[in-house]
Scaffold this motif. Structure first.
Motif, mmCIF file in Angstrom:
data_model
loop_
_atom_site.group_PDB
_atom_site.id
_atom_site.type_symbol
_atom_site.label_atom_id
_atom_site.label_comp_id
_atom_site.label_asym_id
_atom_site.label_seq_id
_atom_site.Cartn_x
_atom_site.Cartn_y
_atom_site.Cartn_z
ATOM 1 N N UNK A 120 -14.015 9.512 40.967
ATOM 2 C CA UNK A 120 -13.367 9.414 39.657
ATOM 3 C C UNK A 120 -12.915 10.800 39.201
ATOM 4 N N UNK A 121 -11.645 10.963 38.827
ATOM 5 C CA UNK A 121 -11.163 12.279 38.367
ATOM 6 C C UNK A 121 -11.998 12.820 37.209
ATOM 7 N N UNK A 122 -12.162 14.125 37.179
ATOM 8 C CA UNK A 122 -13.033 14.751 36.174
ATOM 9 C C UNK A 122 -12.539 14.536 34.749
ATOM 10 N N UNK A 123 -11.218 14.489 34.579
ATOM 11 C CA UNK A 123 -10.716 14.344 33.206
ATOM 12 C C UNK A 123 -11.023 12.967 32.619
ATOM 13 N N UNK A 124 -11.376 11.998 33.475
ATOM 14 C CA UNK A 124 -11.718 10.661 32.968
ATOM 15 C C UNK A 124 -13.023 10.675 32.181
ATOM 16 N N UNK A 125 -13.811 11.727 32.342
ATOM 17 C CA UNK A 125 -15.087 11.813 31.634
ATOM 18 C C UNK A 125 -14.948 12.510 30.276
ATOM 19 N N UNK A 126 -13.776 13.060 30.012
ATOM 20 C CA UNK A 126 -13.582 13.845 28.787
ATOM 21 C C UNK A 126 -13.388 12.911 27.594
ATOM 22 N N UNK A 127 -14.146 13.150 26.523
ATOM 23 C CA UNK A 127 -14.059 12.352 25.304
ATOM 24 C C UNK A 127 -13.277 13.133 24.251
ATOM 25 N N UNK A 128 -12.233 12.526 23.767
ATOM 26 C CA UNK A 128 -11.394 13.159 22.758
ATOM 27 C C UNK A 128 -11.627 12.459 21.420
ATOM 28 N N UNK A 178 -18.662 -0.376 19.801
ATOM 29 C CA UNK A 178 -19.363 -0.428 21.085
ATOM 30 C C UNK A 178 -19.250 0.916 21.810
ATOM 31 N N UNK A 179 -18.059 1.563 21.750
ATOM 32 C CA UNK A 179 -17.907 2.899 22.331
ATOM 33 C C UNK A 179 -18.792 3.911 21.615
ATOM 34 N N UNK A 180 -18.900 3.766 20.304
ATOM 35 C CA UNK A 180 -19.788 4.662 19.553
ATOM 36 C C UNK A 180 -21.229 4.507 20.034
ATOM 37 N N UNK A 181 -21.654 3.283 20.265
ATOM 38 C CA UNK A 181 -23.015 3.026 20.705
ATOM 39 C C UNK A 181 -23.321 3.627 22.061
ATOM 40 N N UNK A 182 -22.317 3.710 22.933
ATOM 41 C CA UNK A 182 -22.498 4.299 24.262
ATOM 42 C C UNK A 182 -22.345 5.816 24.258
ATOM 43 N N UNK A 183 -21.851 6.362 23.157
ATOM 44 C CA UNK A 183 -21.574 7.790 23.144
ATOM 45 C C UNK A 183 -20.284 8.153 23.826
ATOM 46 N N UNK A 184 -19.453 7.176 24.151
ATOM 47 C CA UNK A 184 -18.164 7.454 24.785
ATOM 48 C C UNK A 184 -17.065 7.662 23.747
ATOM 49 N N UNK A 185 -17.397 7.489 22.480
ATOM 50 C CA UNK A 185 -16.433 7.727 21.402
ATOM 51 C C UNK A 185 -16.213 9.236 21.223
ATOM 52 N N UNK A 186 -17.317 9.976 21.226
ATOM 53 C CA UNK A 186 -17.261 11.433 21.109
ATOM 54 C C UNK A 186 -18.586 12.006 21.588
ATOM 55 N N UNK A 383 -16.564 -0.501 36.143
ATOM 56 C CA UNK A 383 -16.778 0.937 35.978
ATOM 57 C C UNK A 383 -17.450 1.232 34.649
ATOM 58 N N UNK A 384 -17.112 0.473 33.618
ATOM 59 C CA UNK A 384 -17.787 0.668 32.329
ATOM 60 C C UNK A 384 -19.287 0.429 32.456
ATOM 61 N N UNK A 385 -19.670 -0.592 33.222
ATOM 62 C CA UNK A 385 -21.094 -0.880 33.357
ATOM 63 C C UNK A 385 -21.820 0.207 34.137
ATOM 64 N N UNK A 386 -21.170 0.734 35.171
ATOM 65 C CA UNK A 386 -21.805 1.775 35.969
ATOM 66 C C UNK A 386 -21.814 3.119 35.253
ATOM 67 N N UNK A 387 -20.733 3.404 34.513
ATOM 68 C CA UNK A 387 -20.608 4.690 33.822
ATOM 69 C C UNK A 387 -20.143 4.452 32.384
ATOM 70 N N UNK A 388 -21.030 4.007 31.503
ATOM 71 C CA UNK A 388 -20.618 3.683 30.127
ATOM 72 C C UNK A 388 -20.202 4.904 29.308
ATOM 73 N N UNK A 389 -20.378 6.110 29.856
ATOM 74 C CA UNK A 389 -19.963 7.309 29.126
ATOM 75 C C UNK A 389 -18.451 7.526 29.183
ATOM 76 N N UNK A 390 -17.758 6.831 30.066
ATOM 77 C CA UNK A 390 -16.307 7.012 30.194
ATOM 78 C C UNK A 390 -15.604 6.342 29.015
#
Length: 461
Positions: A120-128, A178-186, A383-390
């Motif tokens: 997975x490209x590194x920028x996919x992990x970046x939260x804006x 739901x994104x907030x709950x996973x911490x993928x919002x920010x 992918x969301x289930x495996x890596x919910x931080x994305x």
């Protein structure tokens, strides 16, 4: 010398210009055949191998060889053995091909979680956070705009359209929370908590209570006993249910209205409430968070009651009540189909066979057509289930990058029309056959209760 002897016996050797056939054919150079001036003719089996005609006064015959034979003719037994050997090789090749084509979804995968992460490209992990907030502003503006237009027009042609549209937007608000709950919002926990409480409380979901139980779901996905949402019932638990509960659980539309009751009392076989700080769902250090969320939920419920006195219960039913239940149906519909209803039976695990990776690989991506963008690509679920931080806006790219690693463990979703009506058939089929799993074993597949109305006996092949 040999020539003198043969001449004395009136036998001449074959002329050098005559080519002796070596494969039972002779060449015909008859140029009258325009289509094939140089063609080969097979000898008739009745022709003699040798031909003769008398050419001298002593009566000796002149012999000429018509064909040549192989040095050794295989016996019938040898030919039979050769045919058997050829057939055996063909069968072995067919078996190898079949083994290569077979795929066992319950077998441990030949890759690790780290292999998927590296693809997975590194920028996919970046939260804006600014981009995340832009989706919140967009969705809240649409919700308020729909309510204002429907209240202003206030006619029965508009209301059904409003209910479907607003119920779908309520579901979109849930996905952002739901994104907030996973911490993928920010990366800011306080921002996630504030936005999560605002979004989830507005649709009557206790944010922290849900966040904690949903975390349990992700940490145990695919585990029969430890999974939290839409996990299978064991055969013993299933048979312990009274007839009414068992029937309603697998008869549409009732399962699609289950979410508020799940928040209140969880699933059969589990106890606790998402509102109560002393529930089995929560650790002692999480009690304050649960109390905070329950207070926010209560405040929202009180505001809705107050609005009933302000605008009237019928208007509140049309503006909020019916869209709320459509949102519930969306939530149950989508979350159920992420873990059920694939054309191939998917495994569930218990004991030593379960792992985080194997459990996550049993989830399913779904295509919702136009709804994909509205509910923030939540159908891109593996992918969301495996890596919910994305973050949700990187899920599609991350999935495409991971596919070569996942191979057959990734199940390509069926393409949808603008609206995902095709998924209704998959939901109905699953409800008819996916009822319970065995009380024993570590790799399990759903079994069917033929006594349930409309069900058909089903077994994994």
């Amino acid at each position: 010398m040999a020539g003198l002897v043969l001449t004395g016996c009136s036998i001449k050797p074959l002329p050098q210009s005559f080519a002796i056939p070596t494969k039972g054919i002779i060449q015909n150079n008859n140029n009258n055949n325009n289509n094939n001036p140089s063609r080969f003719i097979s000898l008739h089996p009745k022709d003699p191998i040798f031909s003769s005609r008398k050419t001298n006064p002593f009566g000796f015959s002149k012999w000429a060889v018509k064909v040549s034979a192989p040095l050794r003719i295989p016996s019938l037994d040898e030919q039979h053995l050769e045919r058997e050997r050829t057939n055996l090789l063909d069968d072995e090749e067919e078996v190898v091909v079949k083994k290569e084509d077979e795929f066992d979804a319950g077998a441990p995968p030949p890759f690790k979680l780290g292999d998927i992460r590296e693809a997975i490209p590194k920028h996919c992990w970046v939260k804006n956070p600014w981009r995340s907030m832009s989706y919140v502003v967009r969705d809240v503006a649409i919700v308020l705009g729909l309510a204002g237009v429907a209240a202003y027009l206030n006619n029965w042609f508009v209301w059904p359209l409003y209910w479907v549209a607003q119920g779908t937007m309520f579901w979109a608000l849930f996905v952002l929370g739901h994104d907030c709950g996973h911490g993928s919002f920010s990366n800011n926990p306080k921002l996630n908590s504030v936005v999560g409480h605002f979004l989830h409380s507005s649709i009557l979901v206790p944010y922290h209570g849900w966040r904690i139980s949903h975390r349990t779901h992700h940490q145990n996905h695919g585990h029969v006993e430890n999974d939290e949402s839409w996990h299978p019932l064991s055969e013993k638990t299933f048979k312990s249910l009274d007839w009414m509960t068992r029937t309603l659980r697998f008869t549409l539309p009732f399962p699609m209205l289950a979410y508020p009751f799940y928040l209140l009392n969880r699933s059969p076989g589990k106890s606790g409430s998402h509102f109560h700080p002393n529930s089995d769902l929560f650790a002692a250090v999480e009690k304050k968070d649960v109390i905070t969320s329950t207070i926010c939920w209560t405040a929202m419920a009180a505001m809705l009651v107050g609005l009933n006195f302000l605008v009237g219960p019928m208007q509140m039913l049309k503006l909020y009540g019916i869209p709320y239940w459509i949102n519930v149906m969306w939530l149950d519909f989508v979350t159920y189909l992420h873990h059920h209803g694939h054309e191939d039976k998917l495994p569930w695990y218990r004991g030593k066979e379960w792992s985080y990776l194997r459990g996550g690989l049993t989830t399913i991506d779904r295509d919702y057509g136009w709804i994909n963008n509205i509910h923030h690509d939540i159908g891109t679920h593996v992918i969301h289930h495996l890596f919910p931080q994305i973050p949700h806006y990187h899920l599609i790219e991350a999935t495409e990058a991971a596919k070569p690693v996942l191979g057959k463990y990734y199940r390509e979703p069926k393409r949808s029309w603008p609206l995902p009506f095709h998924l209704l058939g998959e939901l109905i089929t699953s409800m008819k056959k996916d009822h319970y799993v065995s009380d024993t074993g570590d790799v399990l597949y759903y079994q069917t209760d033929p006594k349930l109305s409309g069900s058909t006996t089903f077994s994994k092949k």
